[in-house]
Design an enzyme around this catalytic site. Structure first.
Site, PDB file in Angstrom:
ATOM      1  N   ARG A  88     -20.388  40.206  49.962  1.00  0.00           N
ATOM      2  CA  ARG A  88     -21.046  41.263  50.735  1.00  0.00           C
ATOM      3  C   ARG A  88     -20.295  41.536  52.025  1.00  0.00           C
ATOM      4  O   ARG A  88     -20.269  42.680  52.486  1.00  0.00           O
ATOM      5  CB  ARG A  88     -22.465  40.815  51.120  1.00  0.00           C
ATOM      6  CG  ARG A  88     -23.528  41.050  50.093  1.00  0.00           C
ATOM      7  CD  ARG A  88     -24.881  40.754  50.730  1.00  0.00           C
ATOM      8  NE  ARG A  88     -24.949  41.375  52.037  1.00  0.00           N
ATOM      9  CZ  ARG A  88     -25.447  40.792  53.136  1.00  0.00           C
ATOM     10  NH1 ARG A  88     -25.961  39.600  53.079  1.00  0.00           N
ATOM     11  NH2 ARG A  88     -25.448  41.435  54.287  1.00  0.00           N
ATOM     12  N   CYS A  96     -35.025  39.444  54.129  1.00  0.00           N
ATOM     13  CA  CYS A  96     -33.851  38.897  53.461  1.00  0.00           C
ATOM     14  C   CYS A  96     -33.838  37.406  53.717  1.00  0.00           C
ATOM     15  O   CYS A  96     -34.757  36.869  54.326  1.00  0.00           O
ATOM     16  CB  CYS A  96     -32.580  39.566  53.949  1.00  0.00           C
ATOM     17  SG  CYS A  96     -32.116  39.075  55.587  1.00  0.00           S
ATOM     18  N   ASP A 145     -24.369  35.428  64.015  1.00  0.00           N
ATOM     19  CA  ASP A 145     -23.519  35.534  62.831  1.00  0.00           C
ATOM     20  C   ASP A 145     -22.380  34.508  62.818  1.00  0.00           C
ATOM     21  O   ASP A 145     -21.626  34.433  61.840  1.00  0.00           O
ATOM     22  CB  ASP A 145     -22.927  36.952  62.711  1.00  0.00           C
ATOM     23  CG  ASP A 145     -23.971  37.965  62.257  1.00  0.00           C
ATOM     24  OD1 ASP A 145     -25.080  37.553  61.873  1.00  0.00           O
ATOM     25  OD2 ASP A 145     -23.670  39.177  62.296  1.00  0.00           O
ATOM     26  N   LYS A 171     -17.530  44.923  59.365  1.00  0.00           N
ATOM     27  CA  LYS A 171     -18.574  45.294  58.392  1.00  0.00           C
ATOM     28  C   LYS A 171     -19.719  46.029  59.072  1.00  0.00           C
ATOM     29  O   LYS A 171     -20.150  47.097  58.618  1.00  0.00           O
ATOM     30  CB  LYS A 171     -19.125  44.035  57.711  1.00  0.00           C
ATOM     31  CG  LYS A 171     -20.405  44.274  56.908  1.00  0.00           C
ATOM     32  CD  LYS A 171     -20.915  43.013  56.264  1.00  0.00           C
ATOM     33  CE  LYS A 171     -21.873  42.194  57.071  1.00  0.00           C
ATOM     34  NZ  LYS A 171     -23.253  42.712  57.183  1.00  0.00           N
ATOM     35  N   ASN A 172     -20.228  45.447  60.162  1.00  0.00           N
ATOM     36  CA  ASN A 172     -21.430  46.025  60.768  1.00  0.00           C
ATOM     37  C   ASN A 172     -21.173  47.367  61.449  1.00  0.00           C
ATOM     38  O   ASN A 172     -22.100  48.156  61.633  1.00  0.00           O
ATOM     39  CB  ASN A 172     -22.076  45.028  61.745  1.00  0.00           C
ATOM     40  CG  ASN A 172     -22.730  43.878  60.997  1.00  0.00           C
ATOM     41  OD1 ASN A 172     -22.883  43.929  59.777  1.00  0.00           O
ATOM     42  ND2 ASN A 172     -23.113  42.841  61.726  1.00  0.00           N
ATOM     43  N   ARG A 182     -37.189  40.467  59.208  1.00  0.00           N
ATOM     44  CA  ARG A 182     -36.442  41.640  59.664  1.00  0.00           C
ATOM     45  C   ARG A 182     -37.271  42.930  59.635  1.00  0.00           C
ATOM     46  O   ARG A 182     -36.998  43.849  58.863  1.00  0.00           O
ATOM     47  CB  ARG A 182     -35.140  41.775  58.879  1.00  0.00           C
ATOM     48  CG  ARG A 182     -34.333  40.501  58.952  1.00  0.00           C
ATOM     49  CD  ARG A 182     -32.995  40.596  58.309  1.00  0.00           C
ATOM     50  NE  ARG A 182     -32.005  41.255  59.138  1.00  0.00           N
ATOM     51  CZ  ARG A 182     -30.704  41.221  58.883  1.00  0.00           C
ATOM     52  NH1 ARG A 182     -30.253  40.563  57.850  1.00  0.00           N
ATOM     53  NH2 ARG A 182     -29.861  41.842  59.667  1.00  0.00           N
TER      54      ARG A 182
HETATM   55  C1  UD1 Z   1     -27.591  43.230  63.019  1.00  0.00           C
HETATM   56  C2  UD1 Z   1     -26.444  42.797  62.160  1.00  0.00           C
HETATM   57  C3  UD1 Z   1     -26.541  41.310  61.828  1.00  0.00           C
HETATM   58  C4  UD1 Z   1     -26.705  40.502  63.105  1.00  0.00           C
HETATM   59  C5  UD1 Z   1     -27.844  41.035  63.958  1.00  0.00           C
HETATM   60  C6  UD1 Z   1     -27.951  40.333  65.301  1.00  0.00           C
HETATM   61  C7  UD1 Z   1     -25.922  44.813  60.907  1.00  0.00           C
HETATM   62  C8  UD1 Z   1     -25.870  45.487  59.583  1.00  0.00           C
HETATM   63  N1  UD1 Z   1     -26.424  43.574  60.931  1.00  0.00           N
HETATM   64  O1  UD1 Z   1     -28.767  43.051  62.233  1.00  0.00           O
HETATM   65  O2  UD1 Z   1     -25.344  40.918  61.146  1.00  0.00           O
HETATM   66  O3  UD1 Z   1     -26.972  39.144  62.757  1.00  0.00           O
HETATM   67  O4  UD1 Z   1     -27.647  42.430  64.206  1.00  0.00           O
HETATM   68  O5  UD1 Z   1     -26.753  40.399  65.980  1.00  0.00           O
HETATM   69  O6  UD1 Z   1     -25.486  45.363  61.896  1.00  0.00           O
HETATM   70  N2  UD1 Z   1     -36.481  43.015  65.186  1.00  0.00           N
HETATM   71  C9  UD1 Z   1     -37.806  43.369  65.274  1.00  0.00           C
HETATM   72  N3  UD1 Z   1     -38.170  44.673  65.056  1.00  0.00           N
HETATM   73  C10 UD1 Z   1     -37.252  45.647  64.752  1.00  0.00           C
HETATM   74  C11 UD1 Z   1     -35.892  45.276  64.673  1.00  0.00           C
HETATM   75  C12 UD1 Z   1     -35.524  43.955  64.894  1.00  0.00           C
HETATM   76  O7  UD1 Z   1     -38.656  42.519  65.536  1.00  0.00           O
HETATM   77  O8  UD1 Z   1     -37.639  46.797  64.570  1.00  0.00           O
HETATM   78  C13 UD1 Z   1     -36.070  41.607  65.387  1.00  0.00           C
HETATM   79  C14 UD1 Z   1     -35.473  40.989  64.118  1.00  0.00           C
HETATM   80  O9  UD1 Z   1     -36.467  40.502  63.247  1.00  0.00           O
HETATM   81  C15 UD1 Z   1     -34.606  39.891  64.680  1.00  0.00           C
HETATM   82  C16 UD1 Z   1     -34.156  40.461  66.022  1.00  0.00           C
HETATM   83  O10 UD1 Z   1     -35.027  41.544  66.319  1.00  0.00           O
HETATM   84  O11 UD1 Z   1     -35.355  38.710  64.860  1.00  0.00           O
HETATM   85  C17 UD1 Z   1     -32.742  40.952  66.046  1.00  0.00           C
HETATM   86  O12 UD1 Z   1     -32.566  41.875  64.992  1.00  0.00           O
HETATM   87  P1  UD1 Z   1     -31.539  43.084  65.081  1.00  0.00           P
HETATM   88  O13 UD1 Z   1     -30.737  42.966  66.338  1.00  0.00           O
HETATM   89  O14 UD1 Z   1     -32.263  44.345  64.828  1.00  0.00           O
HETATM   90  O15 UD1 Z   1     -30.570  42.757  63.844  1.00  0.00           O
HETATM   91  P2  UD1 Z   1     -30.134  43.760  62.709  1.00  0.00           P
HETATM   92  O16 UD1 Z   1     -29.819  45.096  63.275  1.00  0.00           O
HETATM   93  O17 UD1 Z   1     -31.086  43.665  61.576  1.00  0.00           O
END
Ligand code: UD1
Length: 459
Positions: free
Chosen positions: A423, A138, A331, A44-45, A143
């Site tokens: 989803r 979410c 996850d 999915k990701n 996030r």
């Molecule tokens: C992706 C995955 C999700 C998985 C996660 C961690 C997708 C669509 N989703 O989510 O399934 O659980 O990686 O492996 O690929 N953060 C910040 N600032 C930012 C971005 C992130 O503070 O600009 C923080 C987030 O709040 C979170 C952490 O970094 O606490 C990790 O988030 P991130 O690795 O970005 O996860 P996603 O890409 O949202």
């Protein structure tokens, strides 16, 4: 042709519209063992970000092994709204972004899918302008997207957030973003992917330091490379991208979903069943397999892309701390918690990636689990059995945890909130049924399924 393409996008999933799904429930009759082989769908990701990555190219992109998921359908709808043509046949999705010229993503669609924010990088790189509504928080946490924004600014974009929408354009009348050295405060998967996509078409070299190393990041890099991008180091914490003026057509297979595979490994363990999984990439499952072995479950590699889980009658407790890859994936935390509720002794689960990802605890406790939460730590005291109960899924992986608990529990479990499950899991019910599980999806307020399910076996 164009109408057909859009229609096929809208029917990417055979699921009905969301309100109906919201009302339906999954009834599981627990206590049955599973057997046989399950096929693992595309990740999915990977699929979501690679679909956004197809915006970088004005030629044809053929994606193979695309899972049938509501999130994938929604991403397709967003791309269609931007003028992109999509056509799906089975697991193959053809994307053509030659007519991509809409620079504003529609809020109604973007607000339904967090991953929609992935379009900001390719949109800015290809069109020089991007207006994308913020995806919002979410169920599992706030996030934020500050790392995406700061990285794009370092690459020469002016980025403002006004009225809930990110407005970005390339500064100084330049046509291309500029390569930059960017250090990410934390190895965010999404930020690494946004910046990698933006950098493929930038002028000069971009270096991403403290980059995410998740397999989906590497898959995106490989997809971009198959279109002619120059990317080195994906899968390590330093990724170097030398921008090229344009990318070309590709035909690309998406990797198997390691989280779906991990969920089925736990399904075998929790139901004390021997099942095979195919196709898988063993290196993507190292942390999950290590933890399964630690609690006494055997996992054997039958072929380079086939794994078999061999259960044990009694599981030992273990501790888990979620980490960026190659650590234990957040996850898989909920699914593993379901398994540890039935293990011998006390386990400590620490969630370090998201701030609100223990909401499944209350639902597992309704099924007889003994779990206490302090902040981001859950203390799981193993119990001899779970009992079926009505429960509500609070997020995607929580819903998988409840399905797993329901498969192992005595009696019937009824799960509401299935839109979360739909989803991210491609035909989970069908795949579990194929392994011998007893479960049915029923419309809300219906008691029909009770008749559909045969009585629970003794023992
Ligand atoms: C992706 C995955 C999700 C998985 C996660 C961690 C997708 C669509 N989703 O989510 O399934 O659980 O990686 O492996 O690929 N953060 C910040 N600032 C930012 C971005 C992130 O503070 O600009 C923080 C987030 O709040 C979170 C952490 O970094 O606490 C990790 O988030 P991130 O690795 O970005 O996860 P996603 O890409 O949202």
């Amino acid at each position: 042709m164009e109408d057909r393409a859009i229609t096929s996008t809208l029917s990417l999933s055979s699921q009905s519209a969301l309100p109906e799904e919201d009302k339906s429930m999954l009834q599981i009759l627990g206590g049955h063992s599973l057997s046989g082989e399950v096929s693992i769908s595309g990740a999915k990701n990977s699929a979501l970000v690679i679909m956004a990555g197809a915006l970088l190219c004005s030629g044809d992109c053929r994606l193979r092994n695309v899972p049938s998921l509501i999130d994938v359908r929604r991403m397709g709808e967003i791309l269609s709204a931007l003028g992109v043509k999509l056509e799906r046949q089975g697991n193959v999705l053809d994307i053509n972004a030659s007519q991509f010229e809409v620079t504003k993503a529609p809020y109604e669609l973007v607000s339904q899918l967090r991953a929609s924010f992935f379009i900001v990088g390719p949109m800015l790189a290809r069109l020089g302008v991007a207006r994308v509504p913020l995806p919002g928080g979410c169920a599992i946490g706030a996030r934020p997207v500050d790392l995406h924004v700061r990285g794009l600014q370092a690459m020469g974009a002016d980025v403002q957030i006004e009225h809930g929408t990110v407005h970005a354009h390339i500064k100084g009348g330049k046509k291309r973003l500029q390569g930059a050295r960017i250090y990410l405060d934390c190895p965010s998967v999404g930020a690494t992917e946004t910046l990698m996509m933006a950098a493929t078409l930038a002028e000069g070299e971009t270096i991403l330091e403290n980059a995410a190393q998740e397999p989906e990041v590497t898959d995106l890099a490989n997809f971009c490379r198959s279109m002619g991008a120059n990317i080195q180091g994906a899968g390590t914490n330093t990724i170097v991208i030398s921008g090229v003026p344009q990318l070309h057509s590709t035909d690309y297979p998406i990797i198997p979903d390691r989280i779906e595979a991990g969920t089925f490994l736990v399904a075998g363990a929790i139901t004390r069943s021997e099942i095979s999984l195919f196709p898988i990439v063993p290196d993507h499952l190292t942390a999950v397999v290590a933890k399964l072995k630690e609690i006494g479950v055997k996992v054997v590699l039958e072929a380079p892309d086939r794994m078999r889980v061999i259960p044990t009658q009694q599981h030992r407790a273990t501790d888990i701390e979620t980490m960026p890859f190659p650590g234990f994936p957040t996850d898989m935390q909920a699914q593993f918690m379901a398994l540890l509720t039935l293990s011998d002794g006390n386990s400590i689960i620490t969630e370090t990636v998201f701030e609100n990802r223990l909401r499944h605890v209350a639902e597992l406790n309704r099924m007889g689990a003994d779990i206490r939460v302090k902040g981001n730590i859950a203390i799981v005291r193993g119990v001899p059995l779970l009992s079926g109960a009505p429960v509500v899924a609070t997020d995607l992986r929580a819903s998988a945890a409840l399905v797993l608990a329901g498969l192992a529990a005595n009696g019937t479990t009824t799960i509401q909130g299935l839109h979360h499950l739909d989803r991210g899991y491609d035909n989970l019910e069908g795949k579990l049924k194929g392994l011998g599980a007893k479960l049915e999806r029923i419309k809300g307020d219906s008691t029909e399924a009770i008749a559909l399910l045969s009585p629970a076996p003794v023992g």
